[in-house]
Design an enzyme around this catalytic site. Structure first.
Site, PDB file in Angstrom:
ATOM      1  N   LYS A   1      34.800  33.167  38.219  1.00 36.95           N
ATOM      2  CA  LYS A   1      36.236  33.302  37.917  1.00 36.95           C
ATOM      3  C   LYS A   1      37.058  32.534  38.946  1.00 36.95           C
ATOM      4  CE  LYS A   1      38.733  36.965  39.422  1.00 36.95           C
ATOM      5  NZ  LYS A   1      39.963  36.547  40.125  1.00 36.95           N
ATOM      6  N   ASN A   2      36.735  32.718  40.248  1.00 34.25           N
ATOM      7  CA  ASN A   2      37.582  32.136  41.286  1.00 34.25           C
ATOM      8  C   ASN A   2      37.401  30.642  41.442  1.00 34.25           C
ATOM      9  OD1 ASN A   2      38.696  34.584  41.567  1.00 34.25           O
ATOM     10  ND2 ASN A   2      37.630  35.126  43.452  1.00 34.25           N
TER      11      ASN A   2
ATOM     12  N   CYS B   1      46.675  41.030  41.392  1.00 34.32           N
ATOM     13  CA  CYS B   1      46.312  42.410  41.707  1.00 34.32           C
ATOM     14  C   CYS B   1      47.197  42.983  42.823  1.00 34.32           C
ATOM     15  CB  CYS B   1      44.874  42.444  42.208  1.00 34.32           C
ATOM     16  SG  CYS B   1      43.701  42.110  40.912  1.00 34.32           S
TER      17      CYS B   1
ATOM     18  N   ARG C   1      50.898  39.398  48.793  1.00 33.75           N
ATOM     19  CA  ARG C   1      50.075  38.220  48.503  1.00 33.75           C
ATOM     20  C   ARG C   1      50.975  36.991  48.736  1.00 33.75           C
ATOM     21  NH1 ARG C   1      45.858  39.468  44.943  1.00 33.75           N
ATOM     22  NH2 ARG C   1      44.893  37.487  45.493  1.00 33.75           N
TER      23      ARG C   1
ATOM     24  N   ASP D   1      36.021  40.715  48.300  1.00 34.72           N
ATOM     25  CA  ASP D   1      35.911  41.084  46.880  1.00 34.72           C
ATOM     26  C   ASP D   1      34.707  41.967  46.606  1.00 34.72           C
ATOM     27  OD1 ASP D   1      36.998  37.849  45.585  1.00 34.72           O
ATOM     28  OD2 ASP D   1      38.032  39.491  46.607  1.00 34.72           O
TER      29      ASP D   1
ATOM     30  N   ARG E   1      39.737  41.061  33.245  1.00 32.32           N
ATOM     31  CA  ARG E   1      40.202  39.774  33.793  1.00 32.32           C
ATOM     32  C   ARG E   1      39.064  39.018  34.463  1.00 32.32           C
ATOM     33  NH1 ARG E   1      44.231  40.236  38.215  1.00 32.32           N
ATOM     34  NH2 ARG E   1      43.477  38.105  38.407  1.00 32.32           N
TER      35      ARG E   1
END
Ligand code: EPZ
Length: 419
Positions: free
Chosen positions: A22-23, A116, A121, A306, A398
């Site tokens: 995903k990242n 999130c 952030r 994570d 997600r």
């Protein structure tokens, strides 16, 4: 509202394949704006972040063809116009459009990013890099405009005093077609950064040092099309490895790059987890007595922030008392009260999470507060006695492709129901 319902007690065994990262893909898709021809991505995960990014690309004028895990994107029709606010707000990684639009047009008008709830952030380091490359920043309502005022983006020498994945990648995107050389010092070293640099270099960019803390980008005039395989998702892999050790009776996780998980595997070794490391797979046996261990997150190659949440359910099965400190996001603790509701002996004391095991969890209604917290609650639900219901499951969808299908194939009684 949809929720995940888990009835535990079923033996879980078999094989689960890890999907594309995903990242990485949330940066690869915006990066394609820099190309002057079609780019095809293979190994794209089926996650809602990808759906959102494809929507944004199409609104911007790109043509996208999706066939299973393959995305074919033609960026030639992309125009420089304000981004669709709703979609931008839904995911933090929309900030990669800043770098790619700036890199292509010398201008970007985007909404401020969402994402999130991990505490503040900020994007100050992204903006510091863009300003150093000649961009002026102005705010128009919820939008922010970055513009070099018609002059080409200039190469620069930037030192990030905080190691930042997003700003490192965003600077590479803006610098790929800049005038001159860009040097990034104290760059983040995550594998996803190497994956983005690999795509850009295969498009004709000149990027050296990705994966180290000094990255050099020699700007080029244009970038052509290419085909690229997304690297496996090390965070999804770690999430399934932890789940396999917590409740599995022999589970093989495939499409795993062991070298992306060395600090995570070292912690499992310290706990006494028995597993077999193969070429691109890890076999996790049914575990006996495990030892509680301390966790302290750090930028790659340290223990990934994570993975501290997805590892927590396994930690709760171990014997002893220990703590978890997230040095990257100190507020990444919203899963703790949810685990406590399931009977876990876990709490947040000052900036650290303290737990003591072993614990026998009890199923309960819980809510996912962010993506990785949601993954932890799924594992906790598989471990707990009785039924667990998880709400706010959009967070989980997600970042974990086909999670219901993958766990059902292992024997889990898990389904999504409309509330
Ligand atoms: C990326 O977020 C990942 N997201 C995150 O994964 C991951 O937790 C994080 O890197 C750290 O590894 C994506 O790649 C889409 P950072 P990012 O910039 O780039 C501070 C998940 O679960 N900072 O490396 O946003 C920041 O507050 C997600 O998949 C600034 O101060 O993270 C944090 O404390 C969650 N100013 C630290 O740096 C800035 O301009 C690291 O953040 C940028 C960051």
């Amino acid at each position: 509202m949809r929720k995940i319902v888990i009835n535990s007690g079923k033996p879980l065994s078999g094989e689960v394949a890890v999907s594309g990262a995903k990242n990485s893909v949330v940066a690869l898709i915006p990066a394609i704006i820099l190309a002057d021809d079609i780019v095809t991505l293979d190994g794209v995960p089926a996650i809602s972040d990808v759906d959102s990014l494809v929507d944004i690309m199409e609104v911007m004028g790109a043509k996208v063809k999706r066939q299973g895990e393959t995305l074919e994107i033609d960026p030639r029709g992309v125009e420089n116009k304000p981004m669709p606010y709703g979609k931008i707000n839904s995911l933090r990684a929309s900030y990669y459009f800043y770098g790619s639009l700036l890199g292509r047009f010398g201008e970007a008008v985007v909404g401020l990013p969402g994402g999130c709830d991990l505490g503040p952030r900020p994007i100050d380091l992204h903006l510091k890099a863009f300003e150093a490359m000649g961009a002026k920043i102005t705010y128009e309502g919820d939008n922010m405009r970055l513009s070099t005022g018609g002059t080409p983006v200039q190469g620069t020498h930037i030192f990030f005093d905080t190691v930042t994945v997003g700003a490192t990648i965003n600077t590479m995107l803006a610098a790929a077609k800049a005038e001159g050389r860009t040097v990034i010092e104290n760059a983040a070293r995550e594998p996803e950064i190497i994956d983005v640099a690999t795509l850009l270099n295969n498009m004709g960019a000149h990027i050296r040092g990705a994966g180290t803390d000094i990255i050099t980008i020699e700007g080029v005039k244009s970038l052509h099309g290419t085909r690229h395989q997304v690297i496996p998702d090390r965070i999804e892999a770690g999430s399934y490895i932890a789940m396999a050790a917590a409740v599995g009776e022999g589970i093989k996780i495939t499409n795993v790059l062991y070298e992306h998980l060395e600090s995570f595997i070292a912690k499992l070794d310290e706990m006494g987890v028995r597993m077999t490391i193969e070429e691109d797979a890890i076999f996790v046996e049914k575990q006996e007595q495990l030892k509680a261990v301390n966790i302290k997150t750090a930028p790659y190659p340290g223990f990934a922030t994570d993975l501290q949440q997805p590892l927590t359910p396994l930690l709760l099965t171990a014997h002893g008392r220990a703590s978890i400190v997230d040095t990257i996001y100190e507020k990444r603790v919203n899963h703790v009260p949810e685990m406590a509701r399931m009977g876990a002996n876990i709490s947040t004391v000052g900036g650290r999470i303290v737990y003591e095991g072993p614990n026998q969890l009890t199923g309960a209604p819980v809510k996912a507060t962010d993506l990785r917290a949601g993954a932890a609650l799924v594992t906790a639900g598989l471990m707990a006695e009785g039924q667990t219901e998880i709400t706010n499951i959009e967070f989980i969808l997600r970042g974990y492709s086909n999670i219901i299908e993958k766990l059902t194939a292992l024997g889990a009684d898990i389904r999504i129901v409309e509330d």
